[in-house]
Design a protein around this motif. Structure first.
Motif, PDB file in Angstrom:
ATOM      1  N   THR A 107     -10.939  -0.115   3.715  1.00 44.50           N
ATOM      2  CA  THR A 107     -10.286   0.034   2.406  1.00 44.50           C
ATOM      3  C   THR A 107     -10.371   1.459   1.870  1.00 44.50           C
ATOM      4  N   TRP A 108     -11.335   2.256   2.344  1.00 42.95           N
ATOM      5  CA  TRP A 108     -11.439   3.617   1.834  1.00 42.95           C
ATOM      6  C   TRP A 108     -10.211   4.440   2.203  1.00 42.95           C
ATOM      7  N   ILE A 109      -9.551   4.095   3.302  1.00 38.73           N
ATOM      8  CA  ILE A 109      -8.327   4.803   3.680  1.00 38.73           C
ATOM      9  C   ILE A 109      -7.232   4.540   2.653  1.00 38.73           C
ATOM     10  N   ILE A 110      -7.127   3.295   2.213  1.00 39.22           N
ATOM     11  CA  ILE A 110      -6.119   2.933   1.203  1.00 39.22           C
ATOM     12  C   ILE A 110      -6.441   3.600  -0.126  1.00 39.22           C
ATOM     13  N   TYR A 111      -7.729   3.572  -0.499  1.00 42.02           N
ATOM     14  CA  TYR A 111      -8.140   4.131  -1.791  1.00 42.02           C
ATOM     15  C   TYR A 111      -8.075   5.660  -1.837  1.00 42.02           C
ATOM     16  N   LEU A 112      -7.841   6.292  -0.693  1.00 44.34           N
ATOM     17  CA  LEU A 112      -7.680   7.745  -0.677  1.00 44.34           C
ATOM     18  C   LEU A 112      -6.515   8.198  -1.562  1.00 44.34           C
ATOM     19  N   ALA A 113      -5.599   7.275  -1.840  1.00 47.74           N
ATOM     20  CA  ALA A 113      -4.470   7.599  -2.715  1.00 47.74           C
ATOM     21  C   ALA A 113      -4.951   8.073  -4.082  1.00 47.74           C
ATOM     22  N   ILE A 114      -6.093   7.563  -4.542  1.00 44.89           N
ATOM     23  CA  ILE A 114      -6.588   7.922  -5.882  1.00 44.89           C
ATOM     24  C   ILE A 114      -7.020   9.383  -5.946  1.00 44.89           C
ATOM     25  N   PRO A 115      -7.971   9.828  -5.107  1.00 47.93           N
ATOM     26  CA  PRO A 115      -8.358  11.239  -5.221  1.00 47.93           C
ATOM     27  C   PRO A 115      -7.265  12.211  -4.788  1.00 47.93           C
ATOM     28  N   LEU A 116      -6.494  11.856  -3.767  1.00 43.99           N
ATOM     29  CA  LEU A 116      -5.451  12.769  -3.299  1.00 43.99           C
ATOM     30  C   LEU A 116      -4.315  12.898  -4.311  1.00 43.99           C
ATOM     31  N   GLY A 117      -3.825  11.757  -4.784  1.00 38.75           N
ATOM     32  CA  GLY A 117      -2.736  11.780  -5.767  1.00 38.75           C
ATOM     33  C   GLY A 117      -3.159  12.401  -7.080  1.00 38.75           C
ATOM     34  N   SER A 118      -4.362  12.084  -7.549  1.00 43.39           N
ATOM     35  CA  SER A 118      -4.850  12.644  -8.812  1.00 43.39           C
ATOM     36  C   SER A 118      -5.131  14.137  -8.685  1.00 43.39           C
ATOM     37  N   SER A 119      -5.614  14.585  -7.516  1.00 44.73           N
ATOM     38  CA  SER A 119      -5.850  16.011  -7.305  1.00 44.73           C
ATOM     39  C   SER A 119      -4.535  16.787  -7.360  1.00 44.73           C
ATOM     40  N   LEU A 120      -3.504  16.235  -6.725  1.00 48.54           N
ATOM     41  CA  LEU A 120      -2.201  16.896  -6.760  1.00 48.54           C
ATOM     42  C   LEU A 120      -1.637  16.905  -8.181  1.00 48.54           C
ATOM     43  N   MET A 121      -1.845  15.806  -8.902  1.00 46.93           N
ATOM     44  CA  MET A 121      -1.379  15.738 -10.288  1.00 46.93           C
ATOM     45  C   MET A 121      -2.114  16.762 -11.149  1.00 46.93           C
ATOM     46  N   CYS A 122      -3.417  16.913 -10.945  1.00 44.75           N
ATOM     47  CA  CYS A 122      -4.205  17.910 -11.667  1.00 44.75           C
ATOM     48  C   CYS A 122      -3.688  19.312 -11.363  1.00 44.75           C
ATOM     49  N   TYR A 160       0.826  -1.205   0.000  1.00 40.10           N
ATOM     50  CA  TYR A 160       0.000   0.000   0.000  1.00 40.10           C
ATOM     51  C   TYR A 160       0.868   1.266   0.000  1.00 40.10           C
ATOM     52  N   LEU A 161       1.972   1.238   0.729  1.00 41.17           N
ATOM     53  CA  LEU A 161       2.870   2.388   0.753  1.00 41.17           C
ATOM     54  C   LEU A 161       3.464   2.648  -0.634  1.00 41.17           C
ATOM     55  N   PHE A 162       3.771   1.577  -1.366  1.00 37.78           N
ATOM     56  CA  PHE A 162       4.302   1.744  -2.721  1.00 37.78           C
ATOM     57  C   PHE A 162       3.228   2.261  -3.678  1.00 37.78           C
ATOM     58  N   VAL A 163       1.987   1.859  -3.455  1.00 39.15           N
ATOM     59  CA  VAL A 163       0.889   2.398  -4.271  1.00 39.15           C
ATOM     60  C   VAL A 163       0.770   3.905  -4.049  1.00 39.15           C
ATOM     61  N   TRP A 164       0.834   4.335  -2.802  1.00 31.24           N
ATOM     62  CA  TRP A 164       0.764   5.761  -2.500  1.00 31.24           C
ATOM     63  C   TRP A 164       1.966   6.497  -3.090  1.00 31.24           C
ATOM     64  N   MET A 165       3.143   5.859  -3.016  1.00 34.01           N
ATOM     65  CA  MET A 165       4.335   6.462  -3.621  1.00 34.01           C
ATOM     66  C   MET A 165       4.146   6.678  -5.116  1.00 34.01           C
ATOM     67  N   ALA A 166       3.557   5.692  -5.788  1.00 36.31           N
ATOM     68  CA  ALA A 166       3.355   5.789  -7.236  1.00 36.31           C
ATOM     69  C   ALA A 166       2.403   6.927  -7.587  1.00 36.31           C
ATOM     70  N   LYS A 167       1.339   7.085  -6.811  1.00 34.39           N
ATOM     71  CA  LYS A 167       0.362   8.139  -7.113  1.00 34.39           C
ATOM     72  C   LYS A 167       0.988   9.528  -6.953  1.00 34.39           C
ATOM     73  N   PHE A 168       1.731   9.740  -5.878  1.00 36.70           N
ATOM     74  CA  PHE A 168       2.352  11.048  -5.681  1.00 36.70           C
ATOM     75  C   PHE A 168       3.604  11.207  -6.545  1.00 36.70           C
ATOM     76  N   GLY A 169       4.213  10.090  -6.914  1.00 36.21           N
ATOM     77  CA  GLY A 169       5.337  10.149  -7.848  1.00 36.21           C
ATOM     78  C   GLY A 169       4.906  10.625  -9.219  1.00 36.21           C
ATOM     79  N   ALA A 170       3.681  10.309  -9.612  1.00 38.13           N
ATOM     80  CA  ALA A 170       3.159  10.778 -10.899  1.00 38.13           C
ATOM     81  C   ALA A 170       3.019  12.302 -10.893  1.00 38.13           C
TER      82      ALA A 170
END
Length: 202
Positions: A150-165, A57-67
């Motif tokens: 699981t919603w805590i883990i999936y928070l990577a999607i809106p947070l990482g995508s918002s930062l990418m936007c 999960y930590l690597f998934v979060w890394m990937a989202k913010f790495g983008a």
């Protein structure tokens, strides 16, 4: 807002450090329980089965913010041979179009991701924390080993995508004002250029 300039690096470093520490502790624990010692029974009582799941999960979060970091620094792979051969006016149009299209796409992913997270149990957690009625809401699933919602883990999607936007819009704004795009020099190492004048003077 200076802290926003290097937000991705701080987040990635934190997640990477946490994943490394968890993996190290899990490996030491795995080998330590195999040795006969006064601590063996105590070590056997420590459950480290969650370590692998947490690291993933930590690597998934890394990937989202790495983008998002990739957008800000210009390290994403892009085919711009034809665009760079256009006359300046047309090149400017297509570059801005591409950046704004990226912002639109990541904004859409962030919006849909937020909706998914909300209906996956975040709404239940919010209403429960506020002492509101949760009778018509579902608590949502939990992860297998950590047993976290699981919603805590999936928070990577809106947070990482918002930062990418946000980074797409930031790059588009800077390009519209100054005509420059972020460019990453793969041969550059931070700090080396600063040391060279000092060494030359001595």
């Amino acid at each position: 807002m200076k802290w926003l300039d290097h937000l991705e690096e701080w987040l990635i470093a934190t997640f990477m450090g946490a994943a490394t520490l968890i993996t190290f502790i899990a490996v030491v624990h795995r080998y330590a329980v195999g040795f006969s010692s006064p601590l063996q029974n105590w070590l056997l009582g420590i459950d480290m089965a969650w370590a692998q799941e947490a690291t993933i999960y930590l690597f998934v979060w890394m990937a989202k913010f790495g983008a998002a970091y990739g957008v800000r620094t210009g390290i994403h792979v892009g085919v711009d041979v034809l665009i760079n051969r256009l006359e300046p006016g047309k090149r400017r149009f297509f570059v801005l179009f591409g950046l704004l299209a990226g912002a639109l796409f990541t904004g859409a992913i962030a919006t849909m991701g937020a909706g998914f997270v909300w209906h996956n149990g975040a709404d239940f957690a919010f209403h429960h924390a506020m002492g509101m009625d949760t009778s018509e809401l579902i608590e949502g699933p939990t992860t297998p080993d950590l047993e976290w919602p699981t919603w805590i883990i999936y928070l990577a999607i809106p947070l990482g995508s918002s930062l990418m936007c946000f980074r797409f819009l930031q790059v588009a704004w800077n390009f519209a004002r100054g005509g420059e795009l972020p460019h990453h020099d793969h041969g550059h190492v931070d700090g080396l250029d600063d040391d060279e004048p000092a060494k030359a003077s001595t």
